[in-house]
Design a protein around this motif. Structure first.
Motif, mmCIF file in Angstrom:
data_model
loop_
_atom_site.group_PDB
_atom_site.id
_atom_site.type_symbol
_atom_site.label_atom_id
_atom_site.label_comp_id
_atom_site.label_asym_id
_atom_site.label_seq_id
_atom_site.Cartn_x
_atom_site.Cartn_y
_atom_site.Cartn_z
ATOM 1 N N GLY A 28 -3.322 7.911 2.853
ATOM 2 C CA GLY A 28 -2.980 9.006 3.032
ATOM 3 C C GLY A 28 -1.505 9.355 3.348
ATOM 4 N N GLY A 71 0.805 11.194 0.731
ATOM 5 C CA GLY A 71 1.334 12.551 1.352
ATOM 6 C C GLY A 71 2.906 12.565 1.142
ATOM 7 N N SER A 99 -3.150 3.491 -4.208
ATOM 8 C CA SER A 99 -3.734 3.666 -2.918
ATOM 9 C C SER A 99 -4.448 2.505 -2.584
#
Length: 547
Positions: free
Chosen positions: A176, A180, A169
């Protein structure tokens, strides 16, 4: 090998394919990015305990399905089979171990039954961001292209590896959607694990090994029978593509058919370069064997056995087998060309089974990235295709990808997630190569940038100077053109800045024609004029037909 009667084998195989399809549905419904949800850039595969593929989802990317078992075998070298636990999931995006470039993440989970591993569920999906230079072709080495994750456990016994999640990340622009999509791959694997366990309960089988061997043998026999119908011999062809600046891509191909086996050798191909169009051997192999499967045995479902009769070689240090750490982010700009050169080599001996070169091979991609009006980062790829090459039996399909089967997706969905407005997306007249059967039409797309500040445009394209060629007398398709409304022509394989309010026009190339254009049915030519596929001038020039 365990014995199965043909009907039972067909029923079992169909059910295993449906499991892979259900896993694919799980991935689609839970993914965040339009790359997966709209453009189909993913695959799901069921494998036995050796890592050999048994079945794959119906609409998955063929190269992914061919490569995933190779990557799983690498995982098993790193993590021996006795160390796996229920709830594990191992991932990597290492190009040289997996699919050839960093944006593709491979995720593999074990399938347990009766307290022991009986197989693996795997998925691959193209991530919306991997840091670095995003998806580009102009980097000088792999390390510039993004973060590289070696084989690592994303989940261990059902517990997420938060250190790995934090590392990933911290190195991407849009964590996100990236996480995801990766979590969606885990979901897809979990669906396949559950359904496979149910399958074993229902059938009473102890494991998948006997069934896997039987299914692989059936696929292998089908391919060997198909190859045996091709006359023995060595068939050669060459192909040139735009490459990068002065480095024109030259691909040399020799296809050797001997009985029930085929060997594809790319000796004489261009050496690797310090730009991201190198194609690792996994990808070279996948896009060599898959076109052969399409031509010779298109109807038998694919698994590990489909490719055992075909071997592929490319010189180490060539653009089709580069040495680490060669840049390879845009490897499809080279790998997608292989179907065309293989079909060209086989055209004289298999004139009823091959296609002319495709305008959508390689695919043309435009990646826009920047900040929206809320100050949030976005990274959005336009997935669209040029025209397919014509076949011996029909015109090429317009705006259809091959040998990849990635889709275009909805423009409404595309516009909803990025500050971009698509003014036009329409067929491109006169772009299909002339022939007895006309090449498929490319398309024209016009996109306006509606961001508060300039965006970065990363282009991955070819066919500007070397359009798709026809076969057996067919003409070439129209070349690719990329232009900005201020009159500039951006580099077709590099990154540039586009100011807000500007419009980018992309003309996607057409497919090559098949056969002598003067043998085309005049009524088909006139129908093309009425439909707007060709102009009256082109009809007269190429076909000698008046409207």
């Amino acid at each position: 090998m365990e014995a199965f009667d043909p009907i039972t084998l067909e029923v079992y195989w169909s059910r295993l394919i449906s499991i892979a399809d259900e896993a694919a549905t799980g991935l689609l419904r839970t993914a965040f990015s339009t790359i997966v949800r709209e453009s189909n850039d993913f695959a799901t595969v069921l494998m036995d305990r050796n890592g050999d593929s048994i079945s794959e989802n119906t609409g998955g990317i063929a190269s992914f399905s061919c490569i995933l078992p190779k990557t799983t075998k690498t995982f098993l070298q790193r993590f021996p089979i006795e160390t796996w636990q229920p709830g594990d999931c191992v991932i990597t995006n290492d190009p040289f171990l997996a699919t050839g470039h960093l944006p593709d993440f491979t995720a593999v989970s074990p399938i347990f039954h009766g307290g022991r591993i009986v197989g693996f569920a795997g998925s691959i999906a193209h991530s919306p961001d991997v840091g670095g230079a995003l998806w580009s072709a102009d980097c000088r080495e792999l390390f510039e292209e993004g973060i590289r994750i070696p084989p690592a456990r994303l989940f261990r016994a059902g517990q997420r590896n938060e250190d790995l999640v934090e590392l990933l990340s911290a190195n991407v622009r849009i964590p996100g959607p990236v996480m995801g999509d990766l979590e969606a791959q885990v979901v897809a694997n979990e669906v396949a694990v559950r359904r496979c366990a149910e399958f074993l309960e229902d059938t009473g089988l102890d494991d998948l090994q006997g069934l896997s061997e039987a299914l692989q043998a059936r696929a292998d026999q089908a391919m060997r029978r198909a190859i045996a119908e091709v006359p023995d011999g060595i068939y050669r062809a060459t192909l040139e593509a735009d490459g990068f600046d002065e480095h024109i891509t030259h691909i040399a191909c020799a296809v050797t058919v001997a009985g029930e086996t085929m060997h594809i050798d790319f000796a004489g191909t261009s050496p690797q370069i310090d730009r991201g169009i190198n194609c690792v051997l996994n990808y070279t192999h996948a896009y060599s064997v898959y076109p052969v499967k399409c031509a010779l045995d298109p109807f038998t479902p694919r698994n590990e056995g489909s490719y055992q009769a075909i071997t592929v070689a490319a010189p180490e240090g060539s653009i089709l087998n580069p040495r680490f750490p060669a840049p390879c982010s845009a490897r499809q700009l080279t790998g997608h060309l292989l179907a065309g050169v293989i079909y060209k080599a086989l055209a004289d001996v298999l004139p009823d089974k091959v296609l002319a070169e495709c305008g959508g091979a390689p695919t043309m991609r435009a990646l826009f990235s920047g900040l929206d009006r809320n100050g949030d980062r976005f990274s959005q790829v336009l997935f669209a295709s040029g025209g397919m090459g014509a076949s011996p039996h029909r015109d090429g399909l317009p705006t259809t990808a091959f040998p990849t089967n990635v889709g275009a997706g909805s423009i409404e969905a595309y516009e909803s997630v990025a500050p971009l407005l698509v003014w036009r997306k329409q067929l491109r007249p006169d772009s299909g190569g002339a022939g007895r059967f006309r090449g498929g039409l490319g398309q024209e797309a016009e996109i306006e940038v509606r961001t508060p500040a300039a965006v970065r445009l990363s282009l991955l394209s070819d066919r500007r100077d070397h359009p798709a060629q026809g076969l057996l007398g067919g003409g070439p398709g129209a070349p690719a053109v990329i232009a900005i409304d201020d009159g500039t022509r951006p580099h077709p394989k590099s990154r540039t800045s586009v100011e807000t309010g500007r419009r980018v026009t992309l003309l996607y190339p057409g497919g090559g024609g098949f056969g002598d254009p003067r043998r085309r049915d005049p009524e088909a030519v006139r129908a093309d004029i009425r439909d707007g596929y060709i102009t009256e001038e082109a009809a007269m020039r190429d076909y000698g037909v008046k409207a």
